[in-house]
Design an enzyme around this catalytic site. Structure first.
Site, PDB file in Angstrom:
ATOM      1  N   GLY A   1      12.236  13.406  -7.056  1.00 43.54           N
ATOM      2  CA  GLY A   1      12.135  14.864  -7.109  1.00 43.54           C
ATOM      3  C   GLY A   1      13.157  15.530  -6.203  1.00 43.54           C
ATOM      4  O   GLY A   1      13.825  16.498  -6.602  1.00 43.54           O
TER       5      GLY A   1
ATOM      6  N   ASP B   1       6.964   3.529  -2.300  1.00 42.75           N
ATOM      7  CA  ASP B   1       6.441   3.010  -3.567  1.00 42.75           C
ATOM      8  C   ASP B   1       7.455   2.158  -4.340  1.00 42.75           C
ATOM      9  O   ASP B   1       7.076   1.463  -5.276  1.00 42.75           O
ATOM     10  CB  ASP B   1       6.001   4.172  -4.477  1.00 42.75           C
ATOM     11  CG  ASP B   1       4.805   4.925  -3.915  1.00 42.75           C
ATOM     12  OD1 ASP B   1       4.069   4.328  -3.115  1.00 42.75           O
ATOM     13  OD2 ASP B   1       4.627   6.103  -4.261  1.00 42.75           O
TER      14      ASP B   1
ATOM     15  N   MET C   1      -0.982   2.065  -1.973  1.00 45.81           N
ATOM     16  CA  MET C   1      -0.321   3.223  -2.576  1.00 45.81           C
ATOM     17  C   MET C   1       0.473   2.805  -3.813  1.00 45.81           C
ATOM     18  O   MET C   1       0.815   1.648  -3.991  1.00 45.81           O
ATOM     19  CB  MET C   1       0.578   3.903  -1.559  1.00 45.81           C
ATOM     20  CG  MET C   1      -0.189   4.761  -0.563  1.00 45.81           C
ATOM     21  SD  MET C   1       0.924   5.717   0.493  1.00 45.81           S
ATOM     22  CE  MET C   1      -0.264   6.847   1.247  1.00 45.81           C
TER      23      MET C   1
END
Length: 783
Positions: free
Chosen positions: A122, A168, A210
């Site tokens: 992002g 991640d 996660m």
């Protein structure tokens, strides 16, 4: 990496008259500080002005004190800190055009035309949009009178380079993102702690990690700890998974296991895209099987803590490459992201990577789960395939009648167990009988065996006699125990032993069997492999120790520590630990040093004590020089530093060979072990003639190693020309290219970086076909 020729440029002049801004955006990740530090120091080294942008894009929009000129000292003592010291924030203002107008105005006023963004997809997408509309923003700012025409002309284009910071590992185009390895360290620490209590009480544990859209952390954790089951969003379990899971857990208990471990990514889902939660799995196991079951959700503990050595080195290498990419960019150069492929830094078009990342999410939403795994890239695919193979061992009804022996040679190192475990399990799956040799080559000579394969057995440094007396005895035992193949796990002794065994094939036909050497040594000195099992664990041990030593120096001030590392004549540990701990110098055998060099280093430290950074760290590889010993260096620095600084000396010794294996070594060992048995199985089929095994070609005895981007099998004989047998090291070592970076980051002048070869931007999207099930005509290939 692909290269093209370019005119030689002096890197110390490339940045003169240029300004670079560096910001961290989105979620934080361990290792971001290393990237910021490298960007600042290499930028300053090239002559550029480098600015911090505090609080991410919000600081870029707000301007003022949020954009500050960085200095060499301002990035000191950052390496060992988690998170990002310049701050990060979710910024809604930057998503609006008026916010980007303010950001552009702030950059133009400071003359900044190069932006380095460290964040997720992002953040990097936002940076690309900012760059795309830069000309329009300047036009509007000029019309509004907020900037002059001259200012707009001086800032006519904006260069963007991204580095991916995300625990991640969810960004396509790179094998590892900054922060992933450190997060795995946190997770594995918890798994190891949970395992001991679970064994005590015969419990089942469900651990949620996660990974809302990416199952990398869960998958690698499952591989590293031998989990019974893993849930990842890219590949949901088949229908009736509840029944299969219970059956798997019962089977493990019947085999004598006292615990069960289930790893679950927070974004886990079933085939109908319904979430699979920790509580759901716990209730299932508890009610259906009656097991004492516990669930643990790790949460943000995975983001915190000290960065691993891997992440510090990764961040530092990415920072250097990012600065070079910015200074070499032209208005026509697309925004790029600096990525890791194997052990190589590469540049990839930013928006291609973002597109593939989005396509993974789209594939999952459309139920194309095989495509989702493939789009993640080769590294993810290999991890998934390895896990599927090792997850449940069901020996075939028909045995292969093949006997494969595994032998550990040389000093022990962390990760050997992972390699042996994987090799044994894959061998059993293939229907082979797996044999373990006790006591290294001594055991092979004496015919000593273990009934249950394990690398807990003692290992000895045993070199075969040049007369092949030992080869004779080994050949007899190979015939006696009907061994069809040999897997040798170890360091340089394993490599030498393999060479002597194949040399003895001329005399002893029994040695004409497939053999593979798996490099496992903290020294990382086995020819044919860029990495050895165990080296990462040793590197983290050294790095942690250096952190503590630097912390003590920060309290006393004006103190220089001289630390001796292991490695024999190989300077890998000293060099990489120097990068990860921020050392002022690292003395190694491969780069000869003289009294003039020592004099320069002392003068460097004397000047450093005049700054706010009043401490020094010097590393020395154990066999760096016969005369300039660690004691000699201590005496020299103590004498020359009188009145300016005092010295302390530390020899780390064998603590570097111990400890719990890191996630990297567990995962690397698992891949190496499983791949070696699959290769051996194929070789045995090739070499089976007239009811017997006969292998005497060079490619029937190989070293399995990581070379640049791939795990490769290389014939032992082909590696002899690249081996310095006297000093037990390869003649060419990839990490020597990182030595100039270490010196530049320590603020030495006149350090040459070879820029005669410039990395050409690579592509991960090739319009060559169609992915099965995809709706577009684009075929993706992870480099």
């Amino acid at each position: 990496m692909a290269y093209h020729e370019a005119p030689h440029k002096d890197p110390r002049k490339m940045g003169i008259g240029r300004s670079i801004a560096v910001l961290t955006s989105g979620g934080d990740a361990q290792g971001m500080n290393a990237a910021v530090r490298a960007t600042v120091r290499v930028g300053i080294y090239t002559g550029a002005k480098v600015y911090f942008v505090h609080e991410g894009y919000q600081g870029l929009v707000d301007g003022g004190d949020n954009i500050k000129l960085a200095t060499w000292e301002s990035v000191s003592m950052m390496l060992q800190l988690g998170g990002t010291v310049i701050g990060s924030a979710r910024c809604m203002d930057f998503k609006e055009r008026w916010g980007r107008l303010k950001a552009a105005c702030n950059l133009v006023k400071l003359g900044i035309t190069n932006l380095c963004v460290i964040g997720g997809d992002g953040s990097l997408t936002g940076a690309n949009q900012f760059r795309t509309e830069w000309s329009e923003l300047l036009l509007d700012l000029t019309k509004e009178g907020k900037i002059t025409a001259d200012e707009a002309k001086r800032s006519s284009h904006l260069n963007i380079v991204g580095m991916v910071g995300s625990i991640d590992n969810d960004f396509c185009g790179t094998d590892m993102t900054i922060g992933t390895d450190s997060a795995l360290h946190r997770i594995i620490e918890v798994v190891d702690a949970i395992t001991t209590t679970a064994q005590s009480h015969q419990r089942a544990f469900i651990l949620e990690v996660m990974g809302r859209h990416c199952g990398y952390l869960a998958l690698v954790t499952a591989l590293a700890c031998g989990a019974d089951w893993v849930f990842i969003p890219e590949m949901p379990p088949e229908e009736n998974w509840e029944q299969h899971l219970c059956k798997r857990l019962i089977t493990q208990r019947e085999r004598g296991s006292r615990l069960n471990v289930i790893i679950l990514a927070e974004g886990a889902q079933d085939r109908h895209q319904k979430p699979i939660t920790c509580d759901q799995v716990r209730n299932l196991v508890s009610k259906k099987l009656g097991f004492d079951t516990r669930a643990t959700i790790l949460g943000h503990v995975q983001r915190g803590g000290t960065p691993s050595a891997f992440d510090r080195i990764l961040g530092s290498r990415m920072g250097v490459e990012a600065v070079m990419a910015l200074l070499e960019a032209t208005p026509e150069t697309p925004a790029c992201v600096v990525s890791l492929s194997g052990n190589m830094a590469v540049r990839l078009p930013l928006m291609e990577c973002v597109q593939v990342t989005k396509d993974v999410t789209k594939a999952m939403a459309e139920g194309r789960f095989e495509d989702a795994v493939n789009l993640r890239g080769k590294s993810f695919q290999h991890n998934w395939n390895t896990y599927k193979m090792l997850a449940h061992v069901n020996p075939p009804d028909v045995k292969s009648n093949i006997n494969i022996a595994i032998i550990n040679v040389g000093a022990p190192c962390a990760g050997m167990n992972a390699a042996v475990r994987a090799a044994v399990r894959v061998g059993i799956i293939q229907g082979h009988q797996m044999l373990a040799v006790y006591d290294g080559f001594d055991g092979l000579v004496n015919g000593q065996w273990l009934s249950n394969p394990s690398s807990q057995a003692p290992k000895k440094n045993f070199l075969l006699l040049k007369s092949f007396t030992s080869s004779s005895e080994i050949s007899l035992n190979i015939a006696k125990f009907n061994i069809h193949s040999l897997i040798i796990v170890g360091g340089f002794e394993a490599y030498l032993g393999g060479l002597e065994l194949i040399t003895a094939r001329e005399k002893y036909e029994e040695l004409c069997i497939p053999m593979v050497v798996i490099p496992a040594t903290v020294s990382n000195n086995v020819p044919g492999s860029d990495f050895s099992i165990g080296a990462d664990t040793a590197l983290n041990t050294i790095t942690t120790t250096c952190d503590r030593i630097k912390q003590s120096a920060a309290g006393t001030k004006r103190r220089v520590f001289i630390i001796e590392t292991m490695g024999g004549y190989c300077g890998y540990l000293a060099t990489m630990a120097g990068l990860s701990s921020g050392a002022d110098a690292a003395y190694i055998y491969e780069e000869p040093f003289h009294i003039h060099d020592l004099e320069l280093n002392v003068e460097h430290l004397i000047e450093k004590m005049k700054t706010s950074v009043k401490r020094g760290l010097i590393l020395r590889n154990s066999n760096a020089n016969d005369n300039y010993t660690t004691q000699f260096l201590y005496n020299l620095y103590s004498e020359e530093g009188k009145g300016t600084f005092d010295c302390r000396m530390n020899i780390l010794g064998h603590m570097q060979q111990g400890g719990t294996p890191t996630p990297f070594d567990r995962n690397f060992g698992t891949k190496m072990g499983s791949k070696s048995v699959l290769w051996v199985t194929d070789k045995l089929k090739e070499c089976y003639r007239h009811g017997r095994i006969f292998a005497n070609t060079p490619d029937s005895a190989c070293v399995l190693g990581m070379k640049k981007r791939s795990l490769l099998f290389q014939p032992l004989t082909s590696l002899k020309d690249d081996t310095d047998f006297e000093h037990r090291i390869p003649k060419t070592q990839w990490w020597m290219r990182l030595r100039p970076i270490l010196k530049i980051l320590a603020k030495y002048d006149a350090i040459e970086i070879d820029t005669s070869e410039v990395a050409a931007m690579e592509h991960i999207i090739k319009k060559t076909g169609e992915i099965k099930g995809a709706k577009s005509n684009v075929h993706y290939e992870k480099q």
